[in-house]
Design a protein around this motif. Structure first.
Motif, mmCIF file in Angstrom:
data_model
loop_
_atom_site.group_PDB
_atom_site.id
_atom_site.type_symbol
_atom_site.label_atom_id
_atom_site.label_comp_id
_atom_site.label_asym_id
_atom_site.label_seq_id
_atom_site.Cartn_x
_atom_site.Cartn_y
_atom_site.Cartn_z
ATOM 1 N N THR A 86 0.821 -1.210 0.000
ATOM 2 C CA THR A 86 0.000 0.000 0.000
ATOM 3 C C THR A 86 0.850 1.253 0.000
ATOM 4 N N ASN A 87 1.858 1.280 0.866
ATOM 5 C CA ASN A 87 2.694 2.472 0.935
ATOM 6 C C ASN A 87 3.436 2.712 -0.370
ATOM 7 N N THR A 88 3.969 1.632 -0.964
ATOM 8 C CA THR A 88 4.728 1.789 -2.203
ATOM 9 C C THR A 88 3.833 2.320 -3.318
ATOM 10 N N ILE A 89 2.639 1.733 -3.452
ATOM 11 C CA ILE A 89 1.702 2.191 -4.479
ATOM 12 C C ILE A 89 1.272 3.632 -4.216
ATOM 13 N N TYR A 90 0.911 3.907 -2.962
ATOM 14 C CA TYR A 90 0.411 5.229 -2.597
ATOM 15 C C TYR A 90 1.492 6.288 -2.782
ATOM 16 N N TRP A 91 2.717 5.929 -2.415
ATOM 17 C CA TRP A 91 3.819 6.873 -2.545
ATOM 18 C C TRP A 91 4.091 7.186 -4.011
ATOM 19 N N PHE A 92 4.113 6.151 -4.854
ATOM 20 C CA PHE A 92 4.300 6.371 -6.286
ATOM 21 C C PHE A 92 3.157 7.203 -6.859
ATOM 22 N N ALA A 93 1.925 6.866 -6.474
ATOM 23 C CA ALA A 93 0.763 7.612 -6.981
ATOM 24 C C ALA A 93 0.861 9.083 -6.610
ATOM 25 N N ASN A 94 1.313 9.358 -5.386
ATOM 26 C CA ASN A 94 1.384 10.743 -4.935
ATOM 27 C C ASN A 94 2.414 11.553 -5.706
ATOM 28 N N ALA A 355 -2.105 8.356 -11.807
ATOM 29 C CA ALA A 355 -2.171 8.588 -10.364
ATOM 30 C C ALA A 355 -3.491 8.092 -9.774
ATOM 31 N N VAL A 356 -4.591 8.296 -10.492
ATOM 32 C CA VAL A 356 -5.901 7.868 -9.986
ATOM 33 C C VAL A 356 -5.967 6.356 -9.846
ATOM 34 N N VAL A 357 -5.548 5.621 -10.874
ATOM 35 C CA VAL A 357 -5.622 4.155 -10.833
ATOM 36 C C VAL A 357 -4.783 3.608 -9.683
ATOM 37 N N LEU A 358 -3.587 4.158 -9.480
ATOM 38 C CA LEU A 358 -2.728 3.674 -8.401
ATOM 39 C C LEU A 358 -3.298 4.007 -7.024
ATOM 40 N N THR A 359 -3.971 5.131 -6.902
ATOM 41 C CA THR A 359 -4.500 5.545 -5.606
ATOM 42 C C THR A 359 -5.700 4.707 -5.183
ATOM 43 N N LEU A 360 -6.437 4.154 -6.123
ATOM 44 C CA LEU A 360 -7.678 3.462 -5.788
ATOM 45 C C LEU A 360 -7.454 2.200 -4.950
ATOM 46 N N LEU A 361 -6.350 1.495 -5.159
ATOM 47 C CA LEU A 361 -6.113 0.286 -4.362
ATOM 48 C C LEU A 361 -5.927 0.609 -2.879
ATOM 49 N N PRO A 362 -5.095 1.594 -2.498
ATOM 50 C CA PRO A 362 -5.038 1.977 -1.085
ATOM 51 C C PRO A 362 -6.393 2.430 -0.529
ATOM 52 N N TYR A 363 -7.221 3.070 -1.374
ATOM 53 C CA TYR A 363 -8.544 3.474 -0.922
ATOM 54 C C TYR A 363 -9.398 2.246 -0.589
ATOM 55 N N ILE A 364 -9.314 1.221 -1.433
ATOM 56 C CA ILE A 364 -10.091 -0.001 -1.191
ATOM 57 C C ILE A 364 -9.643 -0.659 0.112
ATOM 58 N N TYR A 365 -8.336 -0.744 0.339
ATOM 59 C CA TYR A 365 -7.835 -1.327 1.589
ATOM 60 C C TYR A 365 -8.324 -0.533 2.799
ATOM 61 N N SER A 366 -8.362 0.786 2.680
ATOM 62 C CA SER A 366 -8.813 1.624 3.793
ATOM 63 C C SER A 366 -10.287 1.381 4.101
ATOM 64 N N CYS A 367 -11.100 1.154 3.057
ATOM 65 C CA CYS A 367 -12.523 0.875 3.269
ATOM 66 C C CYS A 367 -12.709 -0.413 4.068
ATOM 67 N N VAL A 368 -11.961 -1.451 3.701
ATOM 68 C CA VAL A 368 -12.078 -2.719 4.424
ATOM 69 C C VAL A 368 -11.554 -2.574 5.843
ATOM 70 N N ALA A 369 -10.463 -1.837 6.027
ATOM 71 C CA ALA A 369 -9.923 -1.602 7.366
ATOM 72 C C ALA A 369 -10.928 -0.865 8.242
#
Length: 446
Positions: A86-94, A355-369
């Motif tokens: 998550t961090n790697t994807i989110y960091w790259f997306a940002n 950036a949008v496509v990469l950010t969506l996966l961390p968003y999905i994980y946050s919803c489940v969390a």
């Protein structure tokens, strides 16, 4: 960090709103013009999805405020590998998405200096903004927050000005004449618009990610998240709708400064100049907040040993200076790679889609969390309601991926698989075997 250097609820609200409005809306009318006025339906759907995401992050910010935002939630509820991913994807997306912000700013500044519309001068100006705002972050988060509070006020002038007064110059014939010019079905066009407009709400998690530098995060993160999204949503829908009825579709598609173009068509050159200046200041100022968010996310993971240790090194004001400079270097590379685009809006489209496509996966994980967090502290009725809301939010995120460019989704999927090979370097078990961590106490483990 000393309490006096932290961000209050007003600063955090402007951080959320500024991270969205400063970067999200200024070039989008040109991108959406390629779809047509059917994109307004995409705005409405995306607003609903963004409010659901805001509710998720507000709840997480209230019940479990953690520095690092989506990364921290994935780490705590899914384990270290998911946290690393998550961090790697989110960091790259940002940092990839950050590049779109100075591109938008320079696009508006080209109103005064048309030479900035050419690839090489535009590239130089974009890089100058990247490094100026990076060095501003070295001063500290409180300074960046104060700067952004001011610059967001400038950003609101063209957005709210067009949204309110633009209706006096609105032509229904122009609006209706370009309902769907994408060549896709209406469903396909609206899906594409939903994916594009989600970029405008990227930043909904800003207060959550920077919880470590927010005063009283248990209350202020939630308040800032909801207030920031609500403020942005109203401005977005109104301004986008009216611009599409003020400027002919063909002209709007090729504009690097759509808000300025609308103002110039309405009241003349002075209106275009005023809007261009405000848009430039607002977009440029938001870059500082996004660099702060990117550095804080990387620092949180680095502190846990799930990202290179260089990102956790801070100065006396707790600013991860080396992490900020690394982000600036990577943004420089991204600017150079995409600088051959003919227009700022074309360069903007490529950057934001990735950036949008990469950010969506961390968003999905946050919803489940969020569901797991609520499960520990609420009644069965509340748990069921949150399961329903988080499930709808996940479906919305998946639909936004569906509406994105197929090639970008493909490359994003390959990237997610590729970063798996780097996880062993950050695996706690592997580091214990190499003697980089003390052996696990068996009695405590049991």
């Amino acid at each position: 960090m000393a309490q006096g250097k932290k961000i209050g609820v007003v600063g955090a609200t402007f951080l959320v709103a500024g991270n969205m409005m400063g970067s999200g809306v200024f070039l989008l009318p040109s991108s959406l013009a390629k779809i047509g006025t059917a994109s307004i339906w995409g705005w409405l759907i995306t607003t609903a999805g963004a409010l659901l995401l805001a509710f998720v992050f507000a709840k997480l910010g209230k019940l479990a405020p953690k520095a690092g935002g989506p990364y921290a939630y994935a780490r705590d509820w899914f384990g270290p590998y998911m946290g690393f991913q998550t961090n790697t994807i989110y960091w790259f997306a940002n940092w990839i998405g950050n590049v779109a912000i100075p591109i938008a700013a320079v696009g508006y500044f080209s109103y005064f200096f048309p030479i900035l519309s050419q690839p090489i001068p535009r590239c130089i100006a974009v890089l100058a903004l990247v490094w100026v705002l990076s060095f501003a972050n070295v001063i500290g988060p409180a300074f960046v927050s104060r700067v952004q509070t001011v610059t967001t006020s400038f950003a609101l002038i063209p957005i709210l000005g067009i949204a309110i007064f633009g209706w006096f110059f609105f032509d229904p014939a122009i609006f209706k004449g370009a309902y769907n010019v994408s060549g896709e079905s209406n469903f396909g066009a609206i899906s594409s618009a939903a994916a594009l407009t989600l970029w405008a709400f990227i930043g909904v998690e800003s207060a959550s990610v920077t919880a470590g530098v927010v005063e009283n995060p248990e209350k202020n993160v939630a308040r800032a998240t909801l207030a920031g999204v609500f403020l942005a949503a109203i401005a977005y829908i109104a301004s986008s709708s009216v611009i599409m009825g003020m400027v002919p579709n063909g002209e709007l598609q090729t504009s690097d400064a759509p808000f300025a173009l609308a103002a110039a068509n309405a009241v003349g050159g002075w209106g275009g100049a005023a809007v261009s200046l405000c848009a430039f200041v607002g977009a440029a100022g938001s870059l500082g907040g996004w660099i702060l968010l990117t550095a804080q996310s990387a620092k949180a993971a680095s502190d846990d040993g799930l990202f290179p240790s260089i990102f956790s090194k801070t100065n006396k004001d707790d600013v991860p200076v080396k992490g900020v400079l690394i982000v600036a270097v990577l943004m420089t590379v991204a600017v150079l790679v995409t600088s051959t685009s003919e227009t700022a809006s074309a360069q903007f489209d490529v950057i934001t889609s990735a950036a949008v496509v990469l950010t969506l996966l961390p968003y999905i994980y946050s919803c489940v969390a969020c569901y797991f967090v609520v499960e520990r502290s609420h009644t069965l009725v509340h748990i069921g309601a949150f399961w329903f809301l988080t499930s709808i939010t996940v479906v919305y995120c998946l639909w936004a991926i569906f509406g994105s460019s197929g090639s970008i989704v493909q490359y994003a999927f390959l990237f997610v698989l590729f970063i798996t090979v780097f996880y062993p370097f950050f695996s706690e078990e592997r580091r214990r075997q190499r003697g980089q961590l003390p052996p696990l106490d068996a009695s405590k483990a049991s």
